[in-house]
Motif scaffolding. Sequence first.
Motif, PDB file in Angstrom:
ATOM      1  N   ALA A 204       5.687  36.639 -23.935  1.00  0.00           N
ATOM      2  CA  ALA A 204       6.709  36.386 -24.232  1.00  0.00           C
ATOM      3  C   ALA A 204       6.474  36.128 -26.221  1.00  0.00           C
ATOM      4  O   ALA A 204       8.556  37.219 -26.165  1.00  0.00           O
ATOM      5  N   ASP A 205       6.405  36.256 -26.426  1.00  0.00           N
ATOM      6  CA  ASP A 205       5.893  36.423 -27.795  1.00  0.00           C
ATOM      7  C   ASP A 205       6.714  37.480 -28.500  1.00  0.00           C
ATOM      8  O   ASP A 205       7.012  38.168 -29.686  1.00  0.00           O
ATOM      9  N   LEU A 206       5.558  38.994 -27.740  1.00  0.00           N
ATOM     10  CA  LEU A 206       5.640  40.450 -28.259  1.00  0.00           C
ATOM     11  C   LEU A 206       7.381  40.779 -27.648  1.00  0.00           C
ATOM     12  O   LEU A 206       7.747  42.065 -27.889  1.00  0.00           O
ATOM     13  N   CYS A 207       7.831  40.470 -26.434  1.00  0.00           N
ATOM     14  CA  CYS A 207       9.166  40.514 -25.733  1.00  0.00           C
ATOM     15  C   CYS A 207      10.517  40.841 -26.407  1.00  0.00           C
ATOM     16  O   CYS A 207      10.613  39.189 -26.677  1.00  0.00           O
ATOM     17  N   PRO A 208      11.392  41.658 -26.190  1.00  0.00           N
ATOM     18  CA  PRO A 208      12.378  41.474 -27.254  1.00  0.00           C
ATOM     19  C   PRO A 208      13.087  41.470 -26.772  1.00  0.00           C
ATOM     20  O   PRO A 208      14.206  41.212 -26.896  1.00  0.00           O
ATOM     21  N   PHE A 209      13.403  41.441 -25.009  1.00  0.00           N
ATOM     22  CA  PHE A 209      14.082  40.774 -24.163  1.00  0.00           C
ATOM     23  C   PHE A 209      15.477  39.945 -24.678  1.00  0.00           C
ATOM     24  O   PHE A 209      14.646  38.436 -24.918  1.00  0.00           O
ATOM     25  N   PRO A 210      16.474  40.045 -24.855  1.00  0.00           N
ATOM     26  CA  PRO A 210      17.422  39.185 -25.741  1.00  0.00           C
ATOM     27  C   PRO A 210      17.811  38.075 -24.619  1.00  0.00           C
ATOM     28  O   PRO A 210      18.625  36.509 -25.286  1.00  0.00           O
TER      29      PRO A 210
END
Length: 214
Positions: A204-210
């Motif tokens: 989650a900390d690496l994912c840019p999903f807005p």
Amino acid sequence: MVKPLPYHQIYEIFERFEAIDPEPKGELEHVNAYTLVVAVALSAQATDVGVNKATRGLFAVADTPQKMLDLGEDGVIAHIKTIGLYRNKAKNVMKLSRILVDEYGGEVPSSRAALEGLPGVGRKTANVVLNMWWGHPAQAVDTHIFRVGNRTRIAPGKDVVAVERAVEDNVPARFQRHAHHWLILHGRYTCVARKPKCGACPIADLCPFPEKTA
């Protein structure tokens, strides 16, 4: 054009996937290359769970192309009628079995072109078989990988072929063999279509999903 994540972030994502599940496996049950081809072909617009329930009995009596031909189309239908589009799929199973017997000596070919020449076998099915049976770093893009690839920007693309190429281009070579299984399983159980489980997501900390959920 959407840019993929930086290489070092993609590398870290797959390091985490590998740490959680070093040898991810596909969930379709099979006993040899032939039953894998049939299972994947049957899985179009169906769940792996549903296909497995149907094929356990089928493969118990027909685990080779010749045995499938001997069983006949009606016999195949009797086993797979709980699967969507079962009549058309049964016809394709019979046709591909006939081709395998007549042209390949009953053996499943190991080239993408030959596999795609079989009725009911498209690019995705061919890639699954190449990856799961022969260990090729082939990327079979389904709806889960398409979703995860775009949400995470590991492999952004407007269609499945673009995402397939992006996985091949962006995922480090070390992780290529298992990449599609990690992405499928992540999409199936964590990064689901509705209400993704971002609170339980290992990347989650690496994912840019807005549209992350709490």
